[in-house]
Design an enzyme around this catalytic site. Sequence first.
Site: not given
Length: 413
Positions: A217-220, A284
């Site tokens: 995943g990512n931090r958006s 993102a």
Amino acid sequence: MRVLLGVTGGIAAYKVASVLRLLAEDGHDVRVLPTAASLNFVGRATWEALSGNPAPTETFDDVPSVQHVRLGQRADAVLVAPATADFLAQMAAGRATDLLGNALLATEAPVMVAPAMHTEMWRDPATQANVATLRERGVHVLEPAVGRLTGPDSGPGRLPDPEDIVAALYALLDGSRAANGEIATGAAAGWGDLEGVSLVVSAGGTREPIDAVRYLGNRSSGHQGFAIAEAARERGASVTVVAANVSLPLGEDVERVDVETAAELEEAVTGLAGSADAVVMAAAVADFRPAQASDVKLKKSGTDGMTLELVQTADVLAGLVAARRPGQVIVGFAAETGDDAASVLEHGAAKARRKGADLLVLNEVGDGKGFGTATNTVTLLSADGTVVGEASGTKLSVAHAVLDRIGALLSRD
Ligand code: CTP
């Protein structure tokens, strides 16, 4: 431009109807916020009829749209006329006892006040101290005109003529943001300027499953995308949000499609884009996903390392640009960090040219910037990588700056 016109409780309130007419005739969209006391002099119906907009007074009018904050945030200019001695005192104290007081605290736009009162009240040290405080804080205080007052007396304290107030407001704006091209003028930048526009916004960050419980995943957080959706709705657009793993709420009149993976996001966004006037890709999206996702939880026993094989996902933005209809506006986002090879702006400009979107919203991330923070600083780039604007502030105010640009692109032909 969007003007907030505060009217407070003085007899000169009747003259401000002419101020409103002049602003409206010049194509500006005016929202009047009368204080309760001012309604003794001019009724709400006058303000609503002349402005074509609601003219609320209380903070608790229409709570769901959080207008006490939004009206201030969205204004290009705020004018308080007439400003009574009592209202100047309230302003100097930073009090928010009604909707106008709230809007004044929430705005970052230039503020002009036009005091009007009896000469003695104007000269009173308390009033003069309040005026000095306001000027120190950057509020533009118009000097009252000298002349006949309400009773038999005369002296400084008259509200300047409506033409003079409007000219002073324009001069103030010319000297600040309008001169930098930062604010649009004319009816196009009105409060409901996106009426009839259908907008799709992707927000959040995709998750690509590794196994039954883990993902890439990512931090958006989705805050900026959601702010764009809410702001567009406020401006009259019909909005659908494709939310990738966002735990934030959205207003009831915004459509919401929840997705998890890049593939789901692609399907939802491309499906909706067919009938949208503009698509904003604020999400993102993962560039890679695990080649295989295990249905069961992977075990670490028996291995001392692990290699994940990744395959590329589809570039949703590139697909949208390729399928763009004439007149449709496609907006991309780029979260960049500078490195040895290029600065944030150079990376952004290269991406703008590579992606071919009508607008690229570039922000620097890392080092506490960008993700999850309440504020944002962005640079707006056109398809050829030219800087066409900058915006900084709350994510909602950045959202409005992005929407100003989208509005201009939609009406370019
Ligand atoms: N994007 C997309 N599909 C992807 C990846 C990104 O639509 N698979 C969109 C994002 O929503 C964003 C824009 O493309 O609007 C830029 O995303 P970014 O990840 O910065 O672009 P990349 O082309 O992946 O560039 P980089 O090589 O820097 O990762």
